[in-house]
Structure formats: structure tokens, C-alpha cells
Design a protein around this motif. Structure first.
Motif, PDB file in Angstrom:
ATOM      1  N   VAL A   1      57.354  61.651  77.029  1.00 17.79           N
ATOM      2  CA  VAL A   1      56.420  61.623  78.157  1.00 17.79           C
ATOM      3  C   VAL A   1      56.719  62.819  79.050  1.00 17.79           C
ATOM      4  N   LYS A   2      55.697  63.299  79.736  1.00 18.13           N
ATOM      5  CA  LYS A   2      55.865  64.462  80.603  1.00 18.13           C
ATOM      6  C   LYS A   2      55.754  64.039  82.056  1.00 18.13           C
ATOM      7  N   ARG A   3      56.558  64.673  82.886  1.00 18.19           N
ATOM      8  CA  ARG A   3      56.491  64.393  84.314  1.00 18.19           C
ATOM      9  C   ARG A   3      55.095  64.723  84.849  1.00 18.19           C
ATOM     10  N   GLY A   4      54.600  63.852  85.711  1.00 20.19           N
ATOM     11  CA  GLY A   4      53.295  64.062  86.309  1.00 20.19           C
ATOM     12  C   GLY A   4      52.133  63.678  85.424  1.00 20.19           C
ATOM     13  N   ARG A   5      52.413  63.127  84.246  1.00 19.87           N
ATOM     14  CA  ARG A   5      51.350  62.766  83.293  1.00 19.87           C
ATOM     15  C   ARG A   5      51.384  61.252  83.031  1.00 19.87           C
ATOM     16  N   SER A   6      50.399  60.798  82.289  1.00 24.25           N
ATOM     17  CA  SER A   6      50.320  59.386  81.929  1.00 24.25           C
ATOM     18  C   SER A   6      50.549  59.212  80.436  1.00 24.25           C
ATOM     19  N   ALA A   7      50.930  58.000  80.042  1.00 23.06           N
ATOM     20  CA  ALA A   7      51.152  57.684  78.632  1.00 23.06           C
ATOM     21  C   ALA A   7      50.752  56.236  78.391  1.00 23.06           C
ATOM     22  N   ALA A   8      50.128  55.964  77.245  1.00 21.82           N
ATOM     23  CA  ALA A   8      49.648  54.625  76.918  1.00 21.82           C
ATOM     24  C   ALA A   8      50.580  53.958  75.908  1.00 21.82           C
ATOM     25  N   TYR A   9      50.857  52.662  76.151  1.00 20.09           N
ATOM     26  CA  TYR A   9      51.709  51.881  75.246  1.00 20.09           C
ATOM     27  C   TYR A   9      51.018  50.571  74.918  1.00 20.09           C
ATOM     28  N   ALA A  10      51.075  50.204  73.660  1.00 21.46           N
ATOM     29  CA  ALA A  10      50.485  48.945  73.218  1.00 21.46           C
ATOM     30  C   ALA A  10      51.387  47.786  73.611  1.00 21.46           C
ATOM     31  N   THR A  11      50.776  46.684  73.980  1.00 22.13           N
ATOM     32  CA  THR A  11      51.518  45.452  74.221  1.00 22.13           C
ATOM     33  C   THR A  11      50.557  44.278  74.155  1.00 22.13           C
ATOM     34  N   ALA A  12      50.980  43.228  73.494  1.00 19.47           N
ATOM     35  CA  ALA A  12      50.169  42.020  73.419  1.00 19.47           C
ATOM     36  C   ALA A  12      50.223  41.237  74.724  1.00 19.47           C
ATOM     37  N   ASP A  13      51.065  41.694  75.642  1.00 24.88           N
ATOM     38  CA  ASP A  13      51.262  40.986  76.912  1.00 24.88           C
ATOM     39  C   ASP A  13      50.641  41.737  78.084  1.00 24.88           C
ATOM     40  N   ALA A  14      49.626  42.548  77.812  1.00 29.72           N
ATOM     41  CA  ALA A  14      49.067  43.416  78.854  1.00 29.72           C
ATOM     42  C   ALA A  14      48.615  42.638  80.084  1.00 29.72           C
ATOM     43  N   ASP A  15      48.068  41.429  79.884  1.00 28.08           N
ATOM     44  CA  ASP A  15      47.529  40.684  81.018  1.00 28.08           C
ATOM     45  C   ASP A  15      48.601  40.206  81.984  1.00 28.08           C
ATOM     46  N   ARG A  16      49.879  40.210  81.568  1.00 27.83           N
ATOM     47  CA  ARG A  16      50.951  39.739  82.448  1.00 27.83           C
ATOM     48  C   ARG A  16      51.836  40.869  82.963  1.00 27.83           C
ATOM     49  N   ILE A  17      51.605  42.102  82.492  1.00 28.74           N
ATOM     50  CA  ILE A  17      52.450  43.223  82.907  1.00 28.74           C
ATOM     51  C   ILE A  17      52.063  43.686  84.309  1.00 28.74           C
ATOM     52  N   THR A  18      53.044  43.763  85.190  1.00 27.04           N
ATOM     53  CA  THR A  18      52.804  44.226  86.565  1.00 27.04           C
ATOM     54  C   THR A  18      53.660  45.427  86.939  1.00 27.04           C
ATOM     55  N   GLY A  19      54.641  45.751  86.125  1.00 19.99           N
ATOM     56  CA  GLY A  19      55.524  46.856  86.488  1.00 19.99           C
ATOM     57  C   GLY A  19      56.121  47.529  85.273  1.00 19.99           C
ATOM     58  N   ALA A  20      56.640  48.747  85.495  1.00 17.84           N
ATOM     59  CA  ALA A  20      57.328  49.491  84.438  1.00 17.84           C
ATOM     60  C   ALA A  20      58.424  50.323  85.073  1.00 17.84           C
ATOM     61  N   ARG A  21      59.529  50.444  84.355  1.00 16.03           N
ATOM     62  CA  ARG A  21      60.671  51.208  84.860  1.00 16.03           C
ATOM     63  C   ARG A  21      61.214  52.107  83.747  1.00 16.03           C
ATOM     64  N   LEU A  22      61.642  53.303  84.145  1.00  9.18           N
ATOM     65  CA  LEU A  22      62.440  54.161  83.273  1.00  9.18           C
ATOM     66  C   LEU A  22      63.869  54.107  83.782  1.00  9.18           C
ATOM     67  N   VAL A  23      64.777  53.602  82.964  1.00 15.08           N
ATOM     68  CA  VAL A  23      66.176  53.455  83.360  1.00 15.08           C
ATOM     69  C   VAL A  23      67.016  54.457  82.573  1.00 15.08           C
ATOM     70  N   ARG A  24      67.685  55.329  83.305  1.00 13.49           N
ATOM     71  CA  ARG A  24      68.539  56.338  82.672  1.00 13.49           C
ATOM     72  C   ARG A  24      69.821  55.671  82.190  1.00 13.49           C
ATOM     73  N   PRO A  25      70.253  55.940  80.967  1.00 13.45           N
ATOM     74  CA  PRO A  25      71.455  55.269  80.443  1.00 13.45           C
ATOM     75  C   PRO A  25      72.721  55.711  81.160  1.00 13.45           C
ATOM     76  N   SER A  26      73.713  54.866  81.101  1.00 11.96           N
ATOM     77  CA  SER A  26      74.972  55.083  81.811  1.00 11.96           C
ATOM     78  C   SER A  26      75.954  55.913  81.005  1.00 11.96           C
ATOM     79  N   ALA A  27      76.753  56.693  81.739  1.00 10.33           N
ATOM     80  CA  ALA A  27      77.961  57.328  81.216  1.00 10.33           C
ATOM     81  C   ALA A  27      78.999  57.116  82.308  1.00 10.33           C
ATOM     82  N   VAL A  28      79.901  56.166  82.113  1.00 10.27           N
ATOM     83  CA  VAL A  28      80.711  55.652  83.217  1.00 10.27           C
ATOM     84  C   VAL A  28      82.197  55.724  82.915  1.00 10.27           C
ATOM     85  N   THR A  29      82.976  56.018  83.947  1.00 10.93           N
ATOM     86  CA  THR A  29      84.442  55.934  83.901  1.00 10.93           C
ATOM     87  C   THR A  29      84.961  55.830  85.317  1.00 10.93           C
TER      88      THR A  29
END
Length: 649
Positions: A564-592
């Protein structure tokens, strides 16, 4: 019928005197049964569906014996596997044997794999690169030596070469240098001294001596070789002009404690090939450094101990990602304690929360603030309560990252201080003049707390201890905290979560998995349960399943773009579209060491479409650095889907 006479006071006292010992004896005899019953009832309680729905649930991961290592570093790779790095694992015998460990764990299958580990990555730094590789740099070149174990005086010797005419000079390990009093000092390693450099200045030719540094040990045991003042030393075996041009200088040679020495090796871990790939060496040796993503995608390395265990005096450097090499950054001179928590902000500055992990001045470099790395300007962020207790504290960018709020939690005094704090504080970095304001206190004074951003916009906290490395605190032998909580940033309150069964303090980690669970590992207590014997590194791994995993069927993500590109949109299929209210991009951890500057959760715009959703990606690189993220869709109850990996470009 006659009425029974009430026993006299004397008779009642006699009965009690006989009965109480009998009851006590019965209780002692049956104590194992009572304890067993209590444990079974607890086990029953925490496994009830209603309990899991409210508090979540813990389980212990079954790790085969040959894959149990001292987990000091952990990172979630874009393949969904977890890289667990021990290096030498804070074990001197392993270090001297050259036995360095890395294990790869696949949470989907619970399969484990050993990864060849070329150098001691113990206490290095790491961060993710835009291509998904994990940059790992620094580590351990030498272990500390305690004062009680030092048999002869030692120190850092600077070897000088004032001759520009005969090239560099190499001296083998064990080269002897002689003081004015004739005492000898031997080098610990082979060393090459560059030739002096000729420079023209104002019509005059000047010579600048070449120099390098090396550890030396006094040839005589005990205090005989101790020197407390700067002095010059002759290199044994030289003749002629070499005796004048080549010599050693040392400020002091003593029997003081010798700190860990930093390494300068650097690698990219390739998650597809599952191996370390060597890059160019760092400019400086670094032990306990922080690696932080910069606005242009390169990486900044700050702080650490050098190869002789000395704090680097604000000397920082850059990793040029495209060239896989490190370069000096003299324009970014700034002092930090080791493992400083640095967060990239929306306006492309670095916020130092104040959190750090162990070494450095007790005053210099500990002030929180916003660092403009384009102009090397630092804006102080005041208002932090207990400002002297930021060491071994936790810091997290609260979700969603668009709010630009960073929270600091707990912490202790500098070094092995027995003092800790329950303080939390929040800084709103969107304010023109940001300052910390108090947040809700932790349930107990805590250091080494683990914090994990969850896809439902809460923060999971677990473990830690009140005392230094789980040691004594206010009369208690051990101070590990078997507690966990869920923090709600909107309401600014902590909610109790199910309690872990394993204590976690120094050298422990926690991170979010793609399926929404949290894995916790590591812990390096200073003492055992008695408080008298050395502690043992905790090798058990626990997994926490948050309450949202027990609320019913979760939404799911179907097909859609991998990039996906910053500032752009992207479409994703889901059978649960009628219940989706939010989306998050979570960056993975590198921890010590409680330091995780990678994790963040970015809110996406969501629009429902027939059979799917369209998400809109923010346009700010400072908010959303390039790289791989976990995409979660959430419903109206905050129930997240399993993640889909996407790359932000």
C-alpha cells in the motif's frame, strides 16, 4: 425436660486449650490437601469462559529443551516468525567458548529452528528496515570484570605513532610497554597504529600523530602496577628513531571494575533466507545502543559503551540503507544514557521520552525532549514527576499513533538503586509546547515493565519488579510482580488482566503476534527465591490471549494488495464487511531491555464496499515509516481480525 447448665468460664477455657492445638495439628497435617484444593479451584476459575472474556488467559509454550535459550532480544519478522536472540545470553562461559544463540519460532506451528549466530549480539541494537530486514548492530566484545576478580592493574593505553614516513606499525598481543619506573604492561590484543599525517597550515607543514587504543595489563600482580596519573610508556624492543616516534600514553592503570566492551559488527537479518547478512562495520563500538528510524528511511545509532566500556560522549552515526554501510554523524552530537527510547514523530523529529536502560551520567542527557535531527536542535519536554526515576522505565506511543501521545510508565533510580516509582505520565506531542502531565499510577512501583500495543487500541502491560532485577524491596526477598493490566488510552484507566505465572524483570520482552496474542519471555533476576544465591535466567515462555479472543467469531481479511502507498487507498475482501468499523496498521516489535521504539498502531480510514472494505492510508512518513505492518480489521465491539501482512511504501 431439664435445662442444660452452661459450662463455666474455666471449663470453656480448658476446652479451648485442648481443642485449638488439635485443630492446628489437623490443619498442618492437611495443609497439602488445602493448598491442592486452592490451586485446583484457581485453575478452575481462570479457565471459565466468563473469566477469559473479562481478563484473558495465559498459557505456557512447550519449548523443546534444545531450543530453550536466554531470550535477551526478540523481533517479529514479516513472515510471522519470532526471532529470539541470546547471543552469549549474559553467560561468560558461553562468551568465552564463542557459543552464540539465535532461535526462530513459528507461532503458527510452534516449530523451532536454530540460526547460526556469527558474533555476540548480546546487548546490541536493532530496528526494522523498509524492506523488512532487521538491522542488528553492536553487541559484546568483552565481558565485565568485577574488582574482586582483577588480579593486576589494567587500563586503556593509547599507542602513538609520530612518524609519517614508514606507514602503519603493527604490534602483537603481549607487546610490553615500560613505565618510567621500569614496570611492564602487556597489550591484550594485536594492534595496528596508523602512520602520522602531514598537513600544511599557513605555509608550515605539521605532523599529526597516528594513534589507536588497546587494553594493557600490568606484568606484576597486585597493586604494584597501579598508576593514577597520566604517564608515557616506552615500547620494549624498539631502536633508533622508533624509540622517539612510537610510544604509549595512559591516563590511569588501576584495579577498578572493567565494564562490558561494545562490538562494532553489523548485520541485516533476512527473514526469507533466515540468516544474518554482514554489512559494513559501525564507526564506533557500541554496547546498549538504540537504533532509530530516521525520516528518510536511514537509521540513526545513538549512545552505548565503547570497546573499553566507556560511555560514548554523544557520538552518533547513521546507517545508509541503500549502501549497507555506517557513516559518522558529527552534525548530530547529543548525549543520551544507554538504550534511550526514541520515537519518530509526525513532524519527523525524534522524541526522547526519558526512558533508558542502565548506563550513563545520572544528570547529563536524561532530560526528555524533541530532537530535530535536521538542525540538531533539542526542545525540552518538562513536567515529568519523579524525573530521577526514568531508568528501566517503559515508554510507548499510545494508539492510535495519530494522537501523538507518548506514555512513560514506572522506572527506578540510576544503577542498582532499590527505589522505584508507580508514576505514569503522558506527553501530547501535537501541542506547541508539549509537557508531561500525570497519568494513572501503576498498581505498584514497577521497573522492567513490558508494554505491548494491541489492535483494539489498548496497551497491554505485564511483569516487572519493584526492586532492582527482581531483588529485595521493602523487606521482601523477591519483588517480581505477577500482574498484568490493559490500559485504555481514551479513558486513561488500567483494567486488571489475568495474572501471569512467570515473573519477568531485567532482560525480558513481550510482543504482539499476528493472531492477536502476546508472547512474553526472558528475565534475569539477580537472586533466587531465597535472596541469597545468584538467580537463574528464566527460559520459560508464556503467551497471553487478550479478552477479545474470547468474544465470539472474529472478522477475517480476504484478498487484497500486498503493498500500500501512503496517501492512497486499498481494497480488501472480507465476508464481514457489514460489521467492520475500523482498521489499524501495527508495526511489528523489535524489543530488548524494555526498549521498543518500532511498535506503533496507525488508524486507517475505512469505507465499506460490497464484499469488502476500502482503507485509506495516511500520507505522513513520520507517522507511518516505510516498511512491513500487520493490517487488522476491527468490528464495532473492537474485536480484531487475524492480521494480514502489508508493506507500506
Amino acid at each position: 425436660m431439664s435445662t442444660r447448665r452452661r459450662p463455666t468460664i474455666a471449663r470453656r477455657l480448658l476446652t479451648m486449650a485442648v481443642t485449638l492445638p488439635l485443630m492446628a495439628a489437623v490443619a498442618v497435617v492437611n495443609r497439602p490437601i488445602v493448598v491442592f484444593a486452592a490451586e485446583r479451584f484457581h485453575e478452575f476459575s481462570i479457565n471459565r469462559p466468563s473469566y477469559k472474556q473479562q481478563y484473558g488467559h495465559w498459557s505456557v509454550l512447550d519449548v523443546p529443551a534444545k531450543f530453550r535459550i536466554n531470550a535477551v532480544h526478540a523481533a517479529l519478522l514479516r513472515t510471522g516468525k519470532v526471532l529470539i536472540v541470546a547471543g552469549s545470553g549474559n553467560n561468560r562461559d558461553a562468551f568465552e567458548a564463542g557459543t552464540f544463540r539465535t532461535v526462530l519460532w513459528d507461532p503458527r506451528t510452534d516449530a523451532f529452528k536454530d540460526v547460526p549466530t556469527p558474533t555476540d549480539l548480546f546487548c546490541g541494537g536493532h530496528t526494522f528496515l523498509p524492506n523488512g530486514n532487521l538491522l542488528v548492530a553492536g553487541g559484546t566484545k568483552s565481558y565485565e570484570v568485577l574488582e574482586a576478580d582483577i588480579t593486576s592493574a589494567a587500563g586503556v593505553m593509547k599507542i602513538k605513532n609520530e612518524s609519517p614516513d614508514h606507514g602503519p606499525r603493527t604490534f602483537p598481543k603481549g607487546t610490553r610497554l615500560l613505565g618510567a619506573n621500569g614496570r611492564a604492561y602487556l597489550t591484550r590484543a594485536e594492534v595496528t597504529v596508523p602512520a602520522a599525517a602531514k598537513m600544511s597550515h599557513g605555509g608550515h607543514t605539521m605532523v599529526h600523530a597516528g594513534e589507536t587504543e588497546v587494553w594493557v595489563d600490568a606484568a606484576d600482580a597486585g597493586d604494584a602496577g597501579t598508576v593514577t596519573q597520566p604517564a608515557q610508556y616506552a615500547i620494549e624492543g624498539l631502536t633508533g628513531a622508533d624509540t622517539r616516534n612510537l610510544y604509549g600514553i595512559a591516563d590511569k592503570i588501576t584495579r577498578e571494575k572493567q565494564e562490558y566492551g561494545g562490538d562494532r559488527t553489523s548485520y541485516e537479518f533476512d527473514p526469507i533466507a533466515e540468516r544474518y547478512v554482514r554489512t559494513g562495520d559501525m564507526v564506533e563500538h557500541r554496547w546498549y545502543p538504540t537504533l532509530s528510524t530516521m525520516p528518510n528511511g536511514d537509521v540513526l545509532a545513538v549512545s552505548g559503551l565503547d570497546e573499553f566500556g566507556r560511555m560514548l560522549p554523544g557520538v552518533n552515526e547513521r546507517y545508509k540503507v541503500a549502501q549497507r554501510r555506517w557513516v559518522a554523524a558529527p552534525e548530530l552530537q547529543r548525549v543520551f544514557p544507554t538504550y534511550p527510547a526514541l520515537f519518530l514523530t509526525r513532524d519527523e523529529r525524534l522524541f526522547f521520552s526519558g526512558s533508558n536502560a542502565g548506563y550513563g551520567s545520572d544528570t547529563e542527557g536524561r532530560t526528555p525532549g524533541l530532537w530535530d535531527v535536521t538542525k540538531n536542535r533539542f526542545q525540552t519536554v518538562p513536567g515529568l514527576e519523579d524525573p530521577q526515576m526514568t531508568e528501566t522505565s517503559a515508554s510507548v506511543m499510545l494508539p492510535p499513533a495519530q494522537d501523538q501521545k507518548v506514555m512513560i510508565l514506572g522506572g527506578g533510580g540510576v544503577g542498582d538503586s532499590p527505589v522505584s516509582t508507580a508514576r505514569t505520565a503522558i506527553a501530547d506531542l501535537d501541542e506547541k509546547e508539549p509537557r508531561y502531565r500525570p497519568g494513572p499510577d501503576l498498581p505498584a512501583p514497577t521497573r522492567y515493565l513490558n508494554t505491548v500495543v494491541l489492535p483494539d487500541d489498548t496497551v497491554f502491560t505485564s511483569g516487572g519488579s519493584s526492586g532492582y532485577r527482581g531483588g529485595p524491596y521493602q523487606g521482601k526477598t523477591r519483588s517480581d510482580l505477577l500482574t498484568a493490566h490493559l490500559y485504555d488510552p481514551r479513558r486513561e484507566v488500567f483494567h486488571q488482566a489475568a495474572a501471569p505465572g512467570v515473573g519477568r524483570n531485567y532482560h525480558s520482552e513481550a510482543l504482539l503476534l499476528p493472531d492477536g496474542r502476546v508472547v512474553t519471555m526472558g528475565s534475569d533476576p539477580i537472586y533466587d527465591g531465597t535472596g541469597k544465591n545468584p538467580g537463574t535466567f528464566e527460559q520459560r515462555i508464556e503467551i497471553y490471549s487478550p479478552p477479545y479472543l474470547f468474544q465470539g467469531e472474529r472478522p477475517a481479511i480476504g484478498g487484497g494488495p500486498r503493498t500500500v502507498k501512503r496517501g492512497r487507498s486499498a481494497a480488501y475482501a472480507t465476508a464481514d464487511a457489514d460489521r467492520i468499523t475500523g482498521a489499524r496498521l501495527v508495526r511489528p516489535s523489535a524489543v530488548t531491555h524494555g526498549t521498543d521504539v518500532d511498535q506503533r498502531s496507525i488508524e486507517l480510514g475505512v469505507r465499506r464496499t460490497p464484499g469488502g472494505v476500502t482503507v485509506t492510508v495516511p500520507n505522513e512518513p513520520g507517522l507511518l515509516p516505510s516498511g512491513w505492518y500487520m493490517l487488522f480489521l476491527t468490528d464495532g465491539e473492537g474485536l480484531p481480525s487475524p492480521a494480514r501482512w502489508v508493506r507500506v511504501a
